[in-house]
Design a protein around this motif. Structure first.
Motif, mmCIF file in Angstrom:
data_model
loop_
_atom_site.group_PDB
_atom_site.id
_atom_site.type_symbol
_atom_site.label_atom_id
_atom_site.label_comp_id
_atom_site.label_asym_id
_atom_site.label_seq_id
_atom_site.Cartn_x
_atom_site.Cartn_y
_atom_site.Cartn_z
ATOM 1 N N GLU A 7 0.859 -1.191 0.000
ATOM 2 C CA GLU A 7 0.000 0.000 0.000
ATOM 3 C C GLU A 7 0.896 1.241 0.000
ATOM 4 O O GLU A 7 1.795 1.351 0.816
ATOM 5 N N ASP A 8 0.650 2.156 -0.940
ATOM 6 C CA ASP A 8 1.515 3.332 -1.058
ATOM 7 C C ASP A 8 1.027 4.535 -0.259
ATOM 8 O O ASP A 8 1.760 5.507 -0.125
ATOM 9 N N GLU A 9 -0.208 4.500 0.219
ATOM 10 C CA GLU A 9 -0.694 5.645 1.001
ATOM 11 C C GLU A 9 -0.345 5.415 2.470
ATOM 12 O O GLU A 9 -0.886 4.515 3.110
ATOM 13 N N ASP A 51 -2.948 -3.273 -2.670
ATOM 14 C CA ASP A 51 -3.653 -2.121 -3.228
ATOM 15 C C ASP A 51 -3.635 -2.219 -4.755
ATOM 16 O O ASP A 51 -2.677 -2.716 -5.343
ATOM 17 N N MET A 53 -4.081 0.531 -7.012
ATOM 18 C CA MET A 53 -3.357 1.661 -7.589
ATOM 19 C C MET A 53 -2.043 1.841 -6.850
ATOM 20 O O MET A 53 -2.015 2.319 -5.726
ATOM 21 N N LYS A 101 -12.387 0.672 -1.449
ATOM 22 C CA LYS A 101 -12.031 1.797 -0.571
ATOM 23 C C LYS A 101 -13.108 2.875 -0.669
ATOM 24 O O LYS A 101 -13.659 3.053 -1.747
HETATM 25 CA CA CA Z 1 -2.733 3.485 -3.893
#
Ligand code: CA
Length: 226
Positions: A7-9, A51, A53, A101
């Motif tokens: 997950e990048d967030e 995730d 994206m 989400k």
């Molecule tokens: Ca993302």
């Protein structure tokens, strides 16, 4: 049990990692798709929360990369809300379930639990969901100890749904991969789900087969349904 969270967030990653650790899972994190794929190939995880994206490689590419290398680790894909094409593509790429989400953490935790349980059940020959039991060796099905007679096509549909408990199966996947049948019309799946429901669920307080609107069907124990 060790879970890989890709997950990048940072805010979401922190909440999910903390919640999973509180639920006694070991958690490792990756912030982009390339690192996620590398870690998933190098280490043994019980489950991957992925995730969709992501920078580098997106979730679909990571998923495909793992399945092409015959890694069967269960994957829970995090998708955008109401993005039905993304969900279908994710499931077709080999994700086991998806969660749109924004989500509430308890829902993610329930999905993770269901996938891990399903993975364990799948490795045995007897599939139990609520009061239903399937003996995959004899193809005998009972609910509450009462035997239920199914046609071969109904049985293969039920075994596929129960063996992937909690996972949504698309109509296309049922038709092409479970029945190995490309010629019939896709509404045939709906017809067989209807007849299976009459035998398995009708008149019972606990319904096991759920419709996932716009996607397909899944079978889930009532205590895990929300
Ligand atoms: Ca993302």
């Amino acid at each position: 049990m060790k879970i890989l969270l890709v997950e990048d967030e940072p805010a979401i990653a922190a909440v999910v990692a903390q919640g999973l650790r509180q639920a006694q899972y070991l958690v490792e994190t990756a912030e982009d798709g390339r690192e996620g794929l590398r870690r998933a190939l190098e280490e043994q995880f019980s489950l991957i929360v992925l995730d969709l994206m992501l920078p580098g490689l997106d979730g679909l590419e990571v998923c495909r990369g793992l399945r092409e290398r015959r890694r069967t680790t269960p994957i829970l894909m995090l998708t955008a809300r109401d993005a039905v094409p993304d969900r279908v593509r994710g499931l077709e790429t080999g994700a086991d379930d998806y969660l749109p989400k924004p989500f509430e953490f308890p829902e993610l935790l329930a999905r993770v639990g269901a996938l891990l349980r399903r993975d364990r059940i799948h490795k045995s020959r007897r599939i139990r969901v609520a009061d239903m039991e399937i003996d995959t060796a004899t193809r005998r099905v009972t609910r509450g100890g009462q035997e239920i007679a199914l046609t071969p096509r109904e049985y293969s549909l039920l075994e596929a749904l129960a063996g992937r408990e909690g996972q949504t199966l698309t109509r296309e996947l049922i038709q092409e991969q479970i029945w190995m049948d490309e010629d019939s019309f896709s509404n045939t799946v709906d017809v067989y789900v209807g007849s299976l429901r009459r035998k398995i669920d009708a008149g019972r307080p606990q319904r096991l087969i759920q419709t996932v609107h716009g996607v397909g069907y899944r079978l889930v124990a009532p205590e895990e349904a929300r």
